[in-house]
Write an enzyme that holds these catalytic residues in place. Sequence first.
Site, short mmCIF file in Angstrom:
data_model
loop_
_atom_site.label_atom_id
_atom_site.label_comp_id
_atom_site.label_asym_id
_atom_site.label_seq_id
_atom_site.Cartn_x
_atom_site.Cartn_y
_atom_site.Cartn_z
N ASP A 249 -46.69 -20.62 49.31
CA ASP A 249 -45.73 -21.46 48.58
C ASP A 249 -46.09 -21.62 47.10
O ASP A 249 -45.68 -22.59 46.46
CB ASP A 249 -45.60 -22.83 49.25
CG ASP A 249 -46.90 -23.60 49.30
OD1 ASP A 249 -47.95 -23.03 48.93
OD2 ASP A 249 -46.89 -24.79 49.70
N GLU A 250 -46.83 -20.66 46.56
CA GLU A 250 -47.18 -20.70 45.15
C GLU A 250 -47.09 -19.30 44.55
O GLU A 250 -47.41 -18.31 45.21
CB GLU A 250 -48.62 -21.20 44.95
CG GLU A 250 -48.87 -22.63 45.33
CD GLU A 250 -50.33 -22.99 45.15
OE1 GLU A 250 -50.65 -23.73 44.21
OE2 GLU A 250 -51.14 -22.50 45.95
#
Length: 448
Positions: A119-120
């Site tokens: 998620d980055e």
Amino acid sequence: MASATQSEMLVPPPAERFGFLHIDLNSFFASVEQQLHPEYRGKPIIVVPLMADTTCAIAASYEAKAFGIKTGTQVGEAKKICPELILVCGSHDNYAEFSHKISDAVERCCPVAHTPSIDEMVCQLLGREQEPPRARKIALEIKQAIKDDVGETLRCSIGMAPNRYLAKIASDMQKPDGLIGLLPSQLPRSIAHLELRDLPGVGARTEKRLNAKGITTMPQLLALDREGMHRLWNSVWGDRLYHWLRGHVTGDDGAAMDDGVQKSLGHSHVLAPEFRTMEGAWAVAHKLLHKAAMRLRMEKFWAGSMSLTFRFALTKAQVAQAKRPGRHFSGVTHEGWAMEARFAECQDTLTLLQALRGMWEQRPQGPMYARPFFVGVTLGRLVPESLHQVGLFGDPDNRAALASTMDKLNLKYGHTTLHFAGMLPARESAPTRIAFTQIPVQYGVDYL
């Protein structure tokens, strides 16, 4: 004074320019579920590894966070706080698919230079892209691209800064849907209001150690010179942090140093209630190794060690016993046990199973170790296939050929199609769960 080598690696912060964008997807797993299920939108939901009150939330929507529910909150407690809470069992495949879609959307606006986790994402800005108005325009375009290409519930916070470390910090400063830039001229005063725990790499243990050395606030940390930071950390990490927090660009661009060689791979699993016995734990450990061994071969590594980890739940009576007056109680309501085995480099499942069984037979006994709820298997001391030295006696039992045949069938029909008998009770247990620190890779028909 910095040495010649350090001086060559260190570049002063450019005048009012941003070198990196750090994109942090807000409540990613919960947002994916709300995108897939419109009926969940605007409602408090948590994503869980399995449907049991004893497990913990691995993600919470912002509607749930408004009640104080967050990642790590026990499900039973969360349901008491918010009776209308919706529980969703996490889908590894869905999150991997959405992560790839979001990466494609970001790429439409700016190349993705690094992917620290599922998620980055990190984008490195070049040339005139580094000018604050242009950097901000790119960031807003990324937000819109994610909304248009992936879904309206997918929001992100973006940090802009001279180096990767500060960009990561900035991405956490405004959530959800934030956009924060840390200009070189504003550093380090623009981060002086943060807590020590807001710094990447500073967890509970590090904070406690800093406190013991008299550093309890960010202003105290920022007041140290480079030599003071080195002494505080007793390593080059202190020197790096000194420069990163002032916007300098170092040779690693503010990211953790990495020699590029993978050190380990493995799988872990919180056991479903029906598997919280020693027999169930063994079957699940067997399956976790089956998956890890398959990945080992697919990624072309050989392993020289294996770690087996268990956590055991204590009964209420055992916890009460630990709390008796005169005895120190840490607050931890479980017991842990781990063991490592080392062996000649191998990659076939049968040899690895022998090592696993050897550790299993040495597991602790007694009432404190009767209720396993977590198991993890990790293969370590990895050696790339190109550097592996073939053994003097070859492979007399044809174990490599057996593993290759199993892989071919499992890639075609699913990774549990052909396996050794020991994992049969757990064949449908321990499905591939959420990968927090990497984007999962699809092998055949399954993500691992």
